[in-house]
Every structure is written in structure tokens, then in C-alpha cells.
Design a protein around this motif. Structure first.
Motif, mmCIF file in Angstrom:
data_model
loop_
_atom_site.group_PDB
_atom_site.id
_atom_site.type_symbol
_atom_site.label_atom_id
_atom_site.label_comp_id
_atom_site.label_asym_id
_atom_site.label_seq_id
_atom_site.Cartn_x
_atom_site.Cartn_y
_atom_site.Cartn_z
ATOM 1 N N GLU A 68 -3.297 -1.826 -2.352
ATOM 2 C CA GLU A 68 -4.447 -1.234 -1.663
ATOM 3 C C GLU A 68 -4.166 0.242 -1.484
ATOM 4 O O GLU A 68 -3.036 0.632 -1.175
ATOM 5 N N ASN A 69 -5.188 1.083 -1.698
ATOM 6 C CA ASN A 69 -4.987 2.522 -1.548
ATOM 7 C C ASN A 69 -6.340 3.229 -1.438
ATOM 8 O O ASN A 69 -7.384 2.582 -1.388
ATOM 9 N N VAL B 148 -3.301 -0.988 6.792
ATOM 10 C CA VAL B 148 -4.360 -1.707 6.071
ATOM 11 C C VAL B 148 -5.119 -2.532 7.111
ATOM 12 O O VAL B 148 -4.501 -3.240 7.904
ATOM 13 N N CYS C 215 0.873 -1.177 0.000
ATOM 14 C CA CYS C 215 0.000 0.000 0.000
ATOM 15 C C CYS C 215 0.900 1.213 0.000
ATOM 16 O O CYS C 215 1.409 1.625 1.055
#
Length: 360
Positions: free
Chosen positions: A131-132, A338, A89
Motif C-alpha cells: 500500500e502506498n 495504513v 507500506c
């Protein structure tokens, strides 16, 4: 030698091994491990991540800048896995809607997604996940990243996910991307996992009471920030799920008395027991930064409650025994993580993809 890693079902051979770029305190890695994926190394420039990552994930921590790290050196941490995974991420501050109107393209963290792409291009792992924040998908840098993956031969899927639908006890929307050299891949649904929303009560209702400014004797992380007397009055007039408009007029801030401030109702509020919380941030331990008041105790969230609402295990360690956790530094580790449960969903999606691939 095949590494034995943690999972919900006990140690299993790590046929899928991951290197976690921008690993932080280990939220994504912890979720991947729970899904049965081995994490062999994590990299993060922030040295404060070393203790929680090594203590909980039990993998190699590389406290360095990805931009000055060679892909070859990262690849050396894979231990002859059947399948390799590069996960991460990239810091979301350049893309965040909380960037206060600043020029996102001028951020020093902007090139990190390109560095992510550089490592993938060099190592060509079997699998990739990123993931962001959702707004990233509207940026040119994301199009560049996706185009680069496709040019390498990856099948790609991505979508914005509400983590609360997957059992994370907070409303948190995140962009999740999966890519595979093995063929089409998809993100599994909440129905396939058999999960439902988790409420604040279900997540933190079992923790012992803690007064503002105090720490639970058995858990140094279950520590609440002190509260100013006037904010204590405001807290006592706050209703779960309500706003500062519930307060007597004399307790309202001057900015909220002005027409322009009347719309800012998401601060100085209490959470509701029987709903997921709002999105955890790096400052969710502070009453004035959001709806982070405890549903019934007159205080804001403790660091442990923040961590659990990010779906970290109750006993996850962020600081060494005997060291007093600092709100700002530990809050940053927790808020930037996350959610572990989201990492698990990513891991289970990858596992299902492998199962389908091998059954062909």
C-alpha cells in the motif's frame, strides 16, 4: 503449532500468516487480523512503533532497518502456515506530493521498495500486498517492483482506492497492490462488502467533549492541543466545510491577504459532521495544517479522534498507561498508518482469493 489470531468473529486458526514490513503502529496488521489473517511479526526502524504494535497486535516486533535484515531471518517467523503473506507500506515520503518539490530520487528512503522486492524474491511467499501513495505508480521504482514480481511468477493487480468508499471515515486515496502465486487475484468492491461511507459524526460523535488544551479523564489519548487566542477567534468564525474566507478581514493571515495566498483555502477549517473528513496527516491535531477543526467544539482534533478517523478501534493503545501522549510523536504514528479498515479490505480480498482458489 498453528497460531490463534484475532478476527471480527473471535479466534480462528491462522491458515494465512503475514509478516508486516514497515509495520508502524500496526494499522495494516490490525486490519489483516480483523479479516482473519495471522500476523506473526512486524518490522519497523522507528522504535516508537514497538509499544502500539506489540500491545495491540500481540506479535513479534523487530525494531531494525529492513536493509540490514536478512530475508532468511524474517522467514523464520512463519509457523508452518498453509499460505504465507509478505505485507507492507514502504515509507511514502519519497513519493508523496507533499515533498515540497524535493528530488524524490535522492531520498534515503527511496531504496526501501527495492528491499521489499528483495525479501519477496528470496522468500517467495504465496501472497504479497503493498500500500502506498497513488503517485508511486508513475515512478520507475514501481515499474521495477511490478516487473520483478511478474518475473517470479506472481499474478498481480493494483489500483488507486478511495478509502472512504470502504467505510474509512476520511477521504484518502491510496495505491493498493495484491500479488499471488496461486493465480489471478482482485480487490473486492465496496458493494461486495456491503459498506457505505462513514461520516465524521458516525465515527467520533460519541466521544465526550474536550476543551482546547485539555485531556479527557478516562482516555489520555482524547487530548486536544492548546490554541492561541487569535486562532480561537478564527475558530469561532469558521464554518463547517468553510474556509478562512469566512473570517472577518482583520483576522486573516497576512499571507492570505496577498493574491498568491488566496487560493490556499484548505487550511484553518472545520470538518463537517455528515461527510467523511479530509485526509489525516501526521499533524491533524493542529488547526493551521488543514481542515482539522472540530465540527462544533472550538478546538482541533484530539489524538483519539485522529486515530478513529484512521479507523483504529476506540481503545487502541499508542502509549503506556501513565505516559502523557506527545502530539508530534503519536500524531506521526497515527498519520503515517495504513487505515485499519483498508487493511481489512485487503485481508478480505486475500481471503476471498483463497476461497476461490480452494474451490477449484
Amino acid at each position: 503449532m498453528r497460531q490463534e489470531m484475532k478476527s471480527e468473529h473471535g479466534p480462528i486458526p491462522a491458515e494465512i500468516q503475514a509478516v508486516d514490513l514497515f509495520c508502524g503502529a500496526g494499522g495494516l496488521s490490525c486490519g489483516l487480523q480483523q479479516a482473519g489473517i495471522g500476523v506473526v511479526a512486524g518490522l519497523d526502524f522507528d522504535q516508537r512503533c514497538e509499544y502500539p504494535f506489540t500491545e495491540n497486535i500481540e506479535a513479534v516486533f523487530l525494531g531494525q532497518d529492513l536493509a540490514s535484515t536478512t530475508s532468511e531471518s524474517l522467514g523464520e517467523y512463519f509457523q508452518s502456515p498453509k499460505y504465507s503473506l509478505i505485507a507492507g507500506c514502504a515509507p511514502c515520503q519519497p513519493f508523496s506530493t507533499l515533498s515540497n518539490g524535493s528530488d524524490r530520487k535522492k531520498s534515503s528512503k527511496w531504496p526501501l521498495l527495492r528491499q521489499f522486492g528483495r525479501v519477496v524474491a528470496d522468500l517467495k511467499p504465496d501472497l504479497v500486498t503493498m500500500e502506498n501513495v497513488p503517485i508511486l505508480q508513475k515512478e520507475e521504482i514501481f515499474d521495477e517492483f511490478v516487473t520483478g514480481l511478474r518475473s517470479l511468477g506472481y499474478s498481480i493487480t493494483y489500483k488507486v482506492m478511495d478509502a472512504s468508499k470502504y467505510g474509512v471515515p476520511q477521504k484518502r486515496k491510496r495505491l493498493v497492490l495484491l500479488a499471488s502465486m496461486l493465480g489471478p487475484i482482485r480487490i473486492i468492491s465496496p458493494e461486495e462488502l456491503g459498506v457505505e461511507e462513514t461520516t465524521v459524526r458516525q465515527a467520533i460523535g460519541h466521544l465526550p467533549p474536550v476543551a482546547a488544551g485539555k485531556t479527557d479523564k478516562s482516555d489520555a489519548l482524547h487530548r486536544a492541543q492548546g490554541i492561541h487566542p487569535i486562532n480561537l477567534q478564527r475558530m469561532r468564525h469558521s464554518k463547517p466545510g468553510g474556509t478562512w474566507k469566512d473570517w472577518p478581514y482583520k483576522l486573516r493571515l497576512e499571507c492570505h491577504k496577498k493574491p498568491g495566498g488566496a487560493t490556499y483555502t484548505s487550511v484553518y477549517g472545520r470538518m463537517e459532521w455528515d461527510k467523511p473528513s479530509g485526509t489525516m496527516t501526521t499533524q491533524s491535531y493542529s488547526f493551521g495544517t488543514g481542515r482539522y477543526g472540530h465540527p462544533e467544539q472550538d478546538r482541533s482534533l484530539t489524538l483519539r479522534e485522529m486515530a478513529i478517523l484512521q479507523s483504529f478501534p476506540d481503545d487502541y493503545k499508542f502509549t503506556p498507561a501513565g505516559k502523557v501522549p506527545e502530539f508530534s510523536s503519536v500524531g506521526r504514528l497515527i498519520g503515517n498508518a495504513v487505515p485499519v479498515r483498508l487493511g481489512y479490505v485487503i485481508g478480505r480480498s486475500i481471503q476471498q482469493h483463497i476461497e476461490e482458489y480452494e474451490s477449484q
